[in-house]
Design a protein around this motif. Structure first.
Motif, PDB file in Angstrom:
ATOM      1  N   LEU A 157      -7.760  -8.816   7.145  1.00 19.52           N
ATOM      2  CA  LEU A 157      -8.551 -10.091   6.411  1.00 19.52           C
ATOM      3  C   LEU A 157      -7.524 -11.221   6.076  1.00 19.52           C
ATOM      4  N   GLY A 158      -6.406 -10.834   6.684  1.00 23.08           N
ATOM      5  CA  GLY A 158      -5.280 -12.032   6.507  1.00 23.08           C
ATOM      6  C   GLY A 158      -4.104 -11.801   5.587  1.00 23.08           C
ATOM      7  N   HIS A 159      -4.160 -10.594   4.923  1.00 20.20           N
ATOM      8  CA  HIS A 159      -3.156 -10.378   3.827  1.00 20.20           C
ATOM      9  C   HIS A 159      -1.702 -10.114   4.509  1.00 20.20           C
ATOM     10  N   GLU A 160      -0.904 -10.143   3.852  1.00 14.51           N
ATOM     11  CA  GLU A 160       0.346  -9.691   4.385  1.00 14.51           C
ATOM     12  C   GLU A 160       0.704  -8.522   3.721  1.00 14.51           C
ATOM     13  N   VAL A 161       0.831  -7.503   4.570  1.00 16.60           N
ATOM     14  CA  VAL A 161       0.649  -5.884   4.006  1.00 16.60           C
ATOM     15  C   VAL A 161       2.047  -4.920   4.647  1.00 16.60           C
ATOM     16  N   THR A 162       2.540  -4.491   3.332  1.00 17.06           N
ATOM     17  CA  THR A 162       3.623  -3.304   3.672  1.00 17.06           C
ATOM     18  C   THR A 162       2.831  -2.027   3.326  1.00 17.06           C
ATOM     19  N   LEU A 163       3.339  -1.153   4.004  1.00 18.82           N
ATOM     20  CA  LEU A 163       2.807   0.232   3.928  1.00 18.82           C
ATOM     21  C   LEU A 163       4.057   1.022   3.400  1.00 18.82           C
TER      22      LEU A 163
ATOM     23  N   VAL B 248       0.759  -1.161  -0.032  1.00 22.12           N
ATOM     24  CA  VAL B 248       0.033   0.028  -0.081  1.00 22.12           C
ATOM     25  C   VAL B 248       0.945   1.160   0.081  1.00 22.12           C
ATOM     26  N   LEU B 249       0.936   2.044  -1.002  1.00 23.13           N
ATOM     27  CA  LEU B 249       1.678   3.282  -1.112  1.00 23.13           C
ATOM     28  C   LEU B 249       0.748   4.306  -0.582  1.00 23.13           C
ATOM     29  N   GLY B 250       1.258   5.048   0.490  1.00 18.70           N
ATOM     30  CA  GLY B 250       0.859   6.363   1.081  1.00 18.70           C
ATOM     31  C   GLY B 250       0.320   5.979   2.470  1.00 18.70           C
TER      32      GLY B 250
ATOM     33  N   ILE C 109      -3.680  -1.007 -14.257  1.00 15.89           N
ATOM     34  CA  ILE C 109      -4.138  -0.055 -13.350  1.00 15.89           C
ATOM     35  C   ILE C 109      -5.481  -0.282 -13.189  1.00 15.89           C
ATOM     36  N   VAL C 110      -6.314  -0.391 -12.323  1.00 17.12           N
ATOM     37  CA  VAL C 110      -7.788  -0.604 -11.988  1.00 17.12           C
ATOM     38  C   VAL C 110      -8.185   0.630 -10.906  1.00 17.12           C
ATOM     39  N   LYS C 111      -9.081   1.493 -11.518  1.00 21.39           N
ATOM     40  CA  LYS C 111      -9.523   2.672 -10.748  1.00 21.39           C
ATOM     41  C   LYS C 111     -10.801   2.192  -9.870  1.00 21.39           C
ATOM     42  N   THR C 112     -10.966   2.506  -8.723  1.00 22.07           N
ATOM     43  CA  THR C 112     -12.047   2.262  -7.718  1.00 22.07           C
ATOM     44  C   THR C 112     -11.886   2.954  -6.406  1.00 22.07           C
ATOM     45  N   LEU C 113     -12.902   2.967  -5.648  1.00 21.48           N
ATOM     46  CA  LEU C 113     -13.006   3.576  -4.496  1.00 21.48           C
ATOM     47  C   LEU C 113     -12.787   4.991  -4.111  1.00 21.48           C
ATOM     48  N   ASN C 114     -12.724   5.637  -5.078  1.00 20.20           N
ATOM     49  CA  ASN C 114     -12.194   7.153  -4.857  1.00 20.20           C
ATOM     50  C   ASN C 114     -13.572   8.154  -5.004  1.00 20.20           C
ATOM     51  N   THR C 115     -14.740   7.554  -4.814  1.00 22.93           N
ATOM     52  CA  THR C 115     -15.911   8.350  -4.824  1.00 22.93           C
ATOM     53  C   THR C 115     -16.615   8.294  -3.477  1.00 22.93           C
ATOM     54  N   MET C 116     -15.731   8.142  -2.431  1.00 23.09           N
ATOM     55  CA  MET C 116     -16.407   7.895  -1.237  1.00 23.09           C
ATOM     56  C   MET C 116     -15.299   8.146   0.033  1.00 23.09           C
ATOM     57  N   HIS C 117     -15.972   8.205   1.364  1.00 24.11           N
ATOM     58  CA  HIS C 117     -15.042   8.551   2.363  1.00 24.11           C
ATOM     59  C   HIS C 117     -14.347   7.130   2.553  1.00 24.11           C
ATOM     60  N   ASN C 118     -12.920   7.378   3.237  1.00 23.25           N
ATOM     61  CA  ASN C 118     -12.344   6.169   3.547  1.00 23.25           C
ATOM     62  C   ASN C 118     -12.892   5.116   4.263  1.00 23.25           C
ATOM     63  N   THR C 119     -13.704   5.593   5.460  1.00 22.36           N
ATOM     64  CA  THR C 119     -14.390   4.687   6.217  1.00 22.36           C
ATOM     65  C   THR C 119     -15.213   3.931   5.778  1.00 22.36           C
ATOM     66  N   LEU C 120     -15.938   4.366   4.625  1.00 24.81           N
ATOM     67  CA  LEU C 120     -17.058   3.373   3.834  1.00 24.81           C
ATOM     68  C   LEU C 120     -16.414   2.654   2.862  1.00 24.81           C
ATOM     69  N   MET C 121     -14.997   2.928   2.517  1.00 20.25           N
ATOM     70  CA  MET C 121     -14.471   2.211   1.678  1.00 20.25           C
ATOM     71  C   MET C 121     -14.241   0.652   1.897  1.00 20.25           C
TER      72      MET C 121
ATOM     73  N   VAL D  19      -6.258   7.229   4.128  1.00 21.07           N
ATOM     74  CA  VAL D  19      -6.773   6.252   3.214  1.00 21.07           C
ATOM     75  C   VAL D  19      -5.937   5.113   3.140  1.00 21.07           C
ATOM     76  N   GLY D  20      -4.551   5.359   3.118  1.00 18.67           N
ATOM     77  CA  GLY D  20      -3.579   4.398   3.000  1.00 18.67           C
ATOM     78  C   GLY D  20      -3.748   3.602   4.116  1.00 18.67           C
ATOM     79  N   ARG D  21      -3.735   3.914   5.433  1.00 17.46           N
ATOM     80  CA  ARG D  21      -3.732   3.403   6.693  1.00 17.46           C
ATOM     81  C   ARG D  21      -4.962   2.489   6.965  1.00 17.46           C
ATOM     82  N   ARG D  22      -6.227   3.049   6.412  1.00 20.43           N
ATOM     83  CA  ARG D  22      -7.527   2.621   6.470  1.00 20.43           C
ATOM     84  C   ARG D  22      -7.518   1.325   5.748  1.00 20.43           C
ATOM     85  N   LEU D  23      -7.166   1.445   4.447  1.00 20.08           N
ATOM     86  CA  LEU D  23      -7.101   0.043   3.486  1.00 20.08           C
ATOM     87  C   LEU D  23      -5.910  -1.025   3.964  1.00 20.08           C
TER      88      LEU D  23
END
Length: 214
Positions: free
Chosen positions: A22-28, A5-7, A126-138, A11-15
């Motif tokens: 969910l069990g993914h191995e995440v690098t921020l 996750v870049l950022g 590149i896939v665009k998504t989730l940019n039309t809402m607040h990060n909590t709703l994402m 938004v970055g921390r929320r995602l």
């Protein structure tokens, strides 16, 4: 799955937090390896923190949660070779706050940030998504009751399908996910953020979303 996750903003921390849960191995990822915000997140969520390049190298899938005006620079810092063949989920919006609020939308010559990134990294999906809402709703669509939608677009159909599966893991239902097809649809989706900002002021809340009724 290994996900970068870049950022390190809200938004970055929320995602990153939801993906980790969910069990993914995440690098921020951030500009520097010693970013204190990223380090604090990693300690709290038993994740990892790295530079943009390190996060992109780690991720089998990469999320761009940087601002739209710096997204191209962030992906360049991540490195072309580290992104080759990978899906990059772009949730950014090209907003310029330099003249105060409300912000100005800056449209790249390519037509949208997503298309700008695709042109710069042709071997990245590149896939665009989730940019039309607040990060909590994402990551928690049930926060808003009733019918509402999340948009997905990208030039690679298989990549769009994989991102749709990721959205479902966040709680989005099939009927809520609208596949808009090719990445040119980002030219319509990105400006929606201005309407969202205006509505948030009128409604005095961020707990709302767009719904396509048919």
């Amino acid at each position: 799955m290994k996900i970068g996750v870049l950022g390190t903003g809200d938004v970055g921390r929320r995602l990153a937090s939801r993906l980790s849960g969910l069990g993914h191995e995440v690098t921020l990822g951030s500009r520097t390896a010693d970013n204190p915000v990223a380090a604090a997140w990693a300690r709290e969520h038993q994740g990892h923190h790295e530079t943009f390049a390190g996060a992109a190298t780690h991720g089998e899938l990469v999320v761009n949660a940087t601002g739209g005006l710096v997204a191209l620079a962030a992906l360049k810092a991540a490195g072309t070779a580290n992104l080759d063949g990978k899906i990059v989920v772009d949730v950014s919006n090209p907003l310029d706050f330099s003249q105060g609020f409300p912000p100005r939308l800056v449209v790249p010559a390519a037509g949208s940030v997503a298309e700008q990134l695709q042109q710069a990294f042709p071997r990245t999906r590149i896939v665009k998504t989730l940019n039309t809402m607040h990060n909590t709703l994402m990551t928690d669509p049930a926060q808003v009751p009733g019918p509402h939608n999340v948009f997905v677009c990208g030039d690679d159909q298989a990549a769009r399908a994989q991102v749709a599966d990721l959205l479902k893991s966040f709680g989005w239902a099939d009927r809520q996910i609208l596949d808009l097809g090719g990445l040119a649809a980002a030219r319509c989706v990105e400006p929606l953020v201005l309407l969202w900002i205006s509505l948030s002021g009128t409604l005095r809340t961020s707990d709302f979303n767009f719904a396509i009724l048919r």
